[in-house]
Design an enzyme around this catalytic site. Structure first.
Site, PDB file in Angstrom:
ATOM      1  N   GLY A  11      -8.473 -12.959 -31.781  1.00 51.77           N
ATOM      2  CA  GLY A  11      -7.980 -12.639 -30.450  1.00 51.77           C
ATOM      3  C   GLY A  11      -7.830 -13.878 -29.578  1.00 51.77           C
ATOM      4  CB  VAL A  49      -9.980  -6.833 -30.635  1.00 52.58           C
ATOM      5  CG1 VAL A  49      -9.134  -8.092 -30.663  1.00 52.58           C
ATOM      6  CG2 VAL A  49      -9.158  -5.621 -30.229  1.00 52.58           C
ATOM      7  CB  CYS A  50     -11.156 -10.300 -35.099  1.00 51.70           C
ATOM      8  SG  CYS A  50     -11.866 -11.915 -35.528  1.00 51.70           S
ATOM      9  CB  VAL A  51     -14.367 -12.488 -30.759  1.00 54.64           C
ATOM     10  CG1 VAL A  51     -15.207 -13.042 -31.898  1.00 54.64           C
ATOM     11  CG2 VAL A  51     -14.420 -13.428 -29.572  1.00 54.64           C
TER      12      VAL A  51
END
Lengths: 135, 99, 119, 119, 99, 135
Positions: free
Chosen positions: D82, D77-79
């Site tokens: 997110g 998941v892209c930080v």
């Protein structure tokens, strides 16, 4: 409980008022959730004794195409619900003739009884509404 | 090159844009709402027939079936399932999704 | 005049959450009443308290909470749409409440105008 | 062959999350390797453990978690995306991990094919 | 009736559909990516000029300005801010969003 | 830390490999987040020493229109970042001529130096790529 009833709890202001509600469906089913979640609002609206119309224009006409089978995509086939609307006294379903034609469809391809209107008549019907919810 | 289109041809311009950029010899795979493009009588039928002269056009049948369009597919369109989708990706060096 | 607002898209991904907020704010400043803001479809994602946008960006969720706090705006998240997308009591931001779709229909009946923001 | 997958839309709202899953599952069954599934834009919403869809519907989040558990698929998941949308360690479902955008570029370099699913 | 369009005219069919349904005397408000429809030289400029003969066309200037299109708006388009948007909703008995 | 570097941690497999990466931008800015978040990937990609191209077609050409001012909508104006790309050695920016024309734009309307390509040349350039990320 709240979930299944849609949290219906009309206060005094709304009882007695009857407005013309239109649900305008312009999107195909399954590619996005709008068709399904629109139908969920329509079902809830039945409890409020309003003057409800469903209009299917543009890709919205695909929502009521016969013969949907969703096993292959692993999603739920919600198209039978359109046939259940009559039981909720939601009987005004309008489909746009030009939208059908541009997609190679005819009234015989639809899974539920509808009134087919010309684009001009559909536009006039929209103009008569009080509340328009678009999906 | 494998081009993937997942948008309805009459709602968005993704298919149009794909068709004007796909080179001869490419493969075009229609998935999700994109499958309406290969159904008979759709306004884009002539455009699809034209591109089929120079490109291979495929459609995901689970998506056709979900939408009740499995019996009205333009002749010459290759129907694939998810396994066939995987094969198409493996066979083509590059994949471009037209979102 | 009483306005009902429906928000159908999540914050940051589509501008509709921003447009709905700007509209609501302007309406209140002009002396109108916002009867309710109903969050449906991905719109329910406006209500997560776990959002932490970059410091130089607007904080969409907090902006809604502030609108509720300062002007008593009723922010309603659809329970069914929220469950599908992981918006539940546990991560619900201040000022929002979770309720049923009936609240949307009711808003259509009681408000003088209904405006839909979405994709 | 090694496939990289990018998922750009949230669960239930768009079919792209479903298509990406069906593609990944078929690829694994055919003996290919999924190098990584990278969740970006609203795609990060695939990773919330708070999702509770209706019982007669598919559970998109759990399906991904199971794919990670059974086949060791790397779900990233892209930080930044997110944080904007409230997907953080606190509500992260099993099998997902949060990391940077570099993981997407790296997947493009290391995988034999990159397939994007989105809106 | 107030029609609201928030989609780019060249990406999606929302404006097209709005224009074929809006009755004479209606007001059409363009917001978000919809504002591109009233910029000079856009492919839909002729269609917009035609509808302006029978309808009032408005555009949200904060959205025009965000996109750098504030200096290229078709003559006769009424530019409004969010306050003006609120006024348009108040003035029209029904509002239809073309999503 | 992870956030600012994008979690760059190349393992042995990828060092040394140079692929042709294309970022294809087809959407207008602000209406959706895709333009902004695409740019964030582009910036990160600079650290990987790949052969990066940015292509602007369809509504994507609007992303690099001069004169954007976002105070009125309360969002961040990210357009100046396109001018910073050169400093990251990202210098291959291609814009489609037909897409500009259909929108009444010319090269003079753009805020950054680009190469304007015909649709046919853009299509040929797409064909040369190894990895295509579309937004």
């Amino acid at each position: 409980m709240t979930e299944s009833t849609g949290g219906i709890d009309m206060d005094e202001d709304s009882s007695g008022t009857v407005k013309k509600f239109a649900f305008i469906n312009r999107k195909a089913p399954y590619g996005t959730v709008y068709a399904l979640e629109s139908l969920e609002v329509v079902l809830i609206s039945a409890a409020f004794d309003q003057d409800v119309s469903l209009m299917f224009i543009d890709d919205g006409v695909y929502q009521i195409k016969k013969g949907q089978g969703t096993k292959g995509i692993g999603m739920k086939n919600f198209s039978p619900t359109y046939r259940a609307l009559e039981g909720y006294d939601i009987e005004k379903l309008y489909v746009e003739k030009e939208s059908l034609e541009e997609r190679g469809l005819t009234e015989a391809d639809l899974l539920v009884d509808v009134e087919v209107l010309s684009r001009a008549d559909m536009a006039a019907l929209m103009e008569e509404q009080d509340v328009i919810l678009s999906f | 090159m494998l081009h993937i289109v997942n948008k309805s041809p009459l709602e968005k311009n993704a298919l149009d844009s794909c068709l004007t950029h796909a080179q001869a010899g490419s493969t075009i795979l229609l998935i999700e709402d994109g499958v309406y493009a290969v159904t008979k009588g759709n306004k884009v039928e002539p455009a699809m027939k034209k591109v089929m002269e120079s490109c291979t056009v495929c459609a995901l049948w689970p998506d056709l079936e979900a939408r009740g369009m499995q019996d009205t597919v333009i002749d010459g369109v290759k129907q694939v399932d998810y396994n066939g989708f995987v094969d198409l990706v493996a066979e083509n060096a590059t994949v471009q999704s037209w979102l | 005049m009483k306005f009902g607002i429906m928000v159908n898209e999540g914050p940051y991904n589509h501008q509709s959450a921003d447009s709905a907020y700007q509209f609501a704010k302007a309406a209140i400043e002009k002396g109108h009443e916002i009867h309710r803001v109903f969050f449906y479809h991905d719109g329910v994602n406006n209500a997560t308290k776990l959002t932490e946008p970059p410091q130089d960006d607007r904080h969409i969720v907090n902006r809604w909470s502030k609108l509720a706090e300062e002007h008593g705006v009723d922010l309603v998240v659809c329970v069914a749409a929220g469950l599908r997308r992981g918006i539940v009591d546990e991560n619900l931001a201040a000022g929002f409440r979770i309720s049923g779709l009936g609240q949307l229909v009711e808003s259509g009946i009681q408000a003088d105008r209904m405006v839909v923001f979405g994709d």
